[in-house]
Design an enzyme around this catalytic site. Structure first.
Site, PDB file in Angstrom:
ATOM      1  N   LYS A  23     -16.408 -42.680   7.464  1.00 13.38           N
ATOM      2  CA  LYS A  23     -15.361 -41.732   7.878  1.00 13.38           C
ATOM      3  C   LYS A  23     -14.831 -42.061   9.271  1.00 13.38           C
ATOM      4  O   LYS A  23     -13.623 -42.096   9.493  1.00 13.38           O
ATOM      5  CB  LYS A  23     -15.920 -40.302   7.837  1.00 13.38           C
ATOM      6  CG  LYS A  23     -14.937 -39.236   8.296  1.00 13.38           C
ATOM      7  CD  LYS A  23     -15.295 -37.877   7.758  1.00 13.38           C
ATOM      8  CE  LYS A  23     -16.360 -37.174   8.573  1.00 13.38           C
ATOM      9  NZ  LYS A  23     -15.866 -36.674   9.878  1.00 13.38           N
ATOM     10  N   ASP A 315     -24.933 -36.378  13.015  1.00 14.88           N
ATOM     11  CA  ASP A 315     -24.504 -35.735  11.766  1.00 14.88           C
ATOM     12  C   ASP A 315     -25.624 -35.647  10.726  1.00 14.88           C
ATOM     13  O   ASP A 315     -25.466 -35.016   9.688  1.00 14.88           O
ATOM     14  CB  ASP A 315     -23.313 -36.492  11.168  1.00 14.88           C
ATOM     15  CG  ASP A 315     -22.058 -36.305  12.006  1.00 14.88           C
ATOM     16  OD1 ASP A 315     -21.978 -35.309  12.761  1.00 14.88           O
ATOM     17  OD2 ASP A 315     -21.157 -37.157  11.921  1.00 14.88           O
TER      18      ASP A 315
HETATM   19  C1  S3P Z   1     -17.271 -38.536  15.163  1.00 18.56           C
HETATM   20  C2  S3P Z   1     -18.091 -38.256  16.210  1.00 18.56           C
HETATM   21  C3  S3P Z   1     -19.245 -37.338  16.134  1.00 18.56           C
HETATM   22  C4  S3P Z   1     -19.514 -36.828  14.713  1.00 18.56           C
HETATM   23  C5  S3P Z   1     -18.292 -36.640  13.894  1.00 18.56           C
HETATM   24  C6  S3P Z   1     -17.440 -37.897  13.860  1.00 18.56           C
HETATM   25  C7  S3P Z   1     -16.215 -39.529  15.350  1.00 18.56           C
HETATM   26  O1  S3P Z   1     -18.996 -36.284  16.986  1.00 18.56           O
HETATM   27  O2  S3P Z   1     -20.242 -35.620  14.757  1.00 18.56           O
HETATM   28  O3  S3P Z   1     -18.642 -36.298  12.574  1.00 18.56           O
HETATM   29  O4  S3P Z   1     -15.703 -40.081  14.363  1.00 18.56           O
HETATM   30  O5  S3P Z   1     -15.866 -39.802  16.510  1.00 18.56           O
HETATM   31  P1  S3P Z   1     -19.142 -36.422  18.574  1.00 18.56           P
HETATM   32  O6  S3P Z   1     -17.781 -36.330  19.121  1.00 18.56           O
HETATM   33  O7  S3P Z   1     -20.048 -35.290  18.927  1.00 18.56           O
HETATM   34  O8  S3P Z   1     -19.775 -37.757  18.899  1.00 18.56           O
END
Ligand code: S3P
Length: 433
Positions: A23, A315
């Site tokens: 993702k 996550d």
């Molecule tokens: C993501 C960063 C994570 C994660 C999220 C996706 C990203 O959050 O929890 O599902 O793609 O940059 P953080 O901003 O806390 O690192």
């Protein structure tokens, strides 16, 4: 689309399963290629609600996408050719979309308005708006969505300092703004959050230099479009990895998984709990480490999860908590307060899920203490959070046969990151794949 999904307790998981594209890398492949003028092809893209939110916003700025199967061509006039959107940019449930695109908006000579669903509207946005304001961007006074970002200021200063939280979304927002600043930036990270943006921008020709926790950005280098092959999502794989690891007799292969060291906290945590996981065929694909993952089931034991491991498994903590619920002994999770401001309060939601399935949990502001024992089938609510819905499914599979099935309410939440999740669950349980 289903509202409720009933999961029977299951036995060992055996077979081979290919999980959907990562993702985080999918969002970045779409956004970074939109900043560059020209055309690029992205294969293995995750086709989920969150990625569609990013695509819809970029289209409103004038980017075109041509999709066939899991390939997509990104055709962009480049960031200098973006046009203002008359409509609000609706990021749906996606924190990645709203925070990363806010950084892009900081470099556009007009006002962009952002909004999202009820969950996104409750999540903190000052963590991106404050650093942008420090750079000279005009931003809304709001603390949450809806808000606006206006990049039409005469000068955009560089960023110099430490970010307020160890967050890849915040870091990426500032990186995108820094590319458009009038002077270099120095961004210091408080923790090792995922670095997909740094890798992709550098591969596209941006001057982004990483030295430990410090990232230096020299703006001005033109971005070249870059074809991207998106690897399988380790976060999507983690549900099957954890379900197999905690069930003796399981033998599960998960080919083509992104194993960026800032994402592999889930593997380290499981191994610390006694899991048997092997990585083979290591390779690099589109600048990201990729490997095939094989998991053999075992009896797990309790462990302490804290500090940088939390950032590297941010996550996966709810699903690791499910593994802890069935492990021998006690597990303590600390330093995880960030989980309270995800798509749901994931500490509260995980504790509620485990308690309703018969597990003893003590909740702390920054984590929880889980006493390992037996999971029992129950009726549970995903709270509209995709990762809680999928963690509940793993808990249901591991629950004792005599305790009966688990009914998961708001099960359609999985569409946010893993639309084929229920189908894959069925395939794995009934036939092996
Ligand atoms: C993501 C960063 C994570 C994660 C999220 C996706 C990203 O959050 O929890 O599902 O793609 O940059 P953080 O901003 O806390 O690192």
């Amino acid at each position: 689309m289903t509202d409720e999904f009933v999961v029977q307790p299951g036995g060992p998981l055996r077979g081979t399963l290919r999980v959907p594209g990562d993702k985080s890398i999918s969002h970045r492949a779409l956004i970074c290629n939109s900043l560059a003028a020209g055309e690029a092809e992205v294969s293995g893209l995750l086709d989920s609600a969150d990625c569609r939110s990013t695509m819809a916003c970029l289209q409103q700025w004038g980017v075109e996408f041509e999709q066939s199967d899991d390939r997509i061509v990104v055709r962009s006039p480049g960031q200098d050719g973006f046009r203002p959107s008359e409509r609000v940019l609706d990021c749906g449930n996606s924190g990645t979309s709203i925070r990363l695109l806010s950084g892009v908006a900081a470099g556009l000579p007009f006002r962009s308005r952002f909004d999202g669903d009820e969950s996104l509207r409750s999540r903190p946005m000052r963590r991106v708006l404050d650093p942008l304001a420090q750079m000279g961007v005009r931003v809304d006074a709001a603390a949450t969505a809806p808000f606006w970002v206006d990049g039409s200021a005469v000068t955009l200063r560089g960023f110099d300092g430490e970010l307020p939280v160890a967050s890849a979304q915040v870091k990426s927002c500032i990186l995108f703004a820094a590319l458009r600043a009038d002077e270099p930036s120095r961004i210091v990270e408080p923790g090792p959050s995922r670095d997909h943006t740094e890798r992709m921008l550098a591969a596209m020709g941006a001057q982004v230099d990483v030295d430990g926790a410090t990232i230096r950005v020299h703006p001005g280098a033109p971005l070249q479009p870059q074809d991207v092959e998106v690897p399988g999502d380790i976060s999507a794989a983690s549900y099957w990895m954890i379900a197999a690891a905690m069930t003796p007799g399981s033998e599960l292969s998960l080919p083509n998984i992104g194993v960026n060291p800032r994402r592999t906290g889930v593997i380290d945590a499981l191994q610390a709990m006694g899991a048997r996981i092997e990585l083979s065929n290591p390779r690099e694909v589109s600048g990201e480490p990729v490997a095939d993952v094989h998991v053999s089931g075992a009896q797990l034991h309790g462990v302490r999860l804290d500090d940088q491991l939390i950032v590297r498994a941010v996550d996966e903590i709810p699903t690791l908590a499910v593994a802890a619920a069935q492990a021998q002994g006690v597990t303590e999770i600390r330093d995880a307060a960030e989980l309270r401001v995800k798509e749901s309060d994931r500490i509260g939601a995980t504790a509620a899920l485990l308690r309703s399935m018969g597990v003893e949990v003590e909740e702390w502001p920054d984590g929880m203490r889980i006493v390992g024992g037996q999971l029992r089938g129950a009726s549970v609510d995903s709270q509209g959070d995709h990762r809680i819905a999928m963690s509940a499914a793993v808990a249901a599979l591991a629950s004792t046969p005599e305790s009966g099935p688990t009914t998961i309410r708001r099960a359609e939440a999985v569409d946010i990151s893993y639309p084929g999740f229920w189908r894959d669950l069925d395939r794995l349980r009934h036939v092996g794949v």
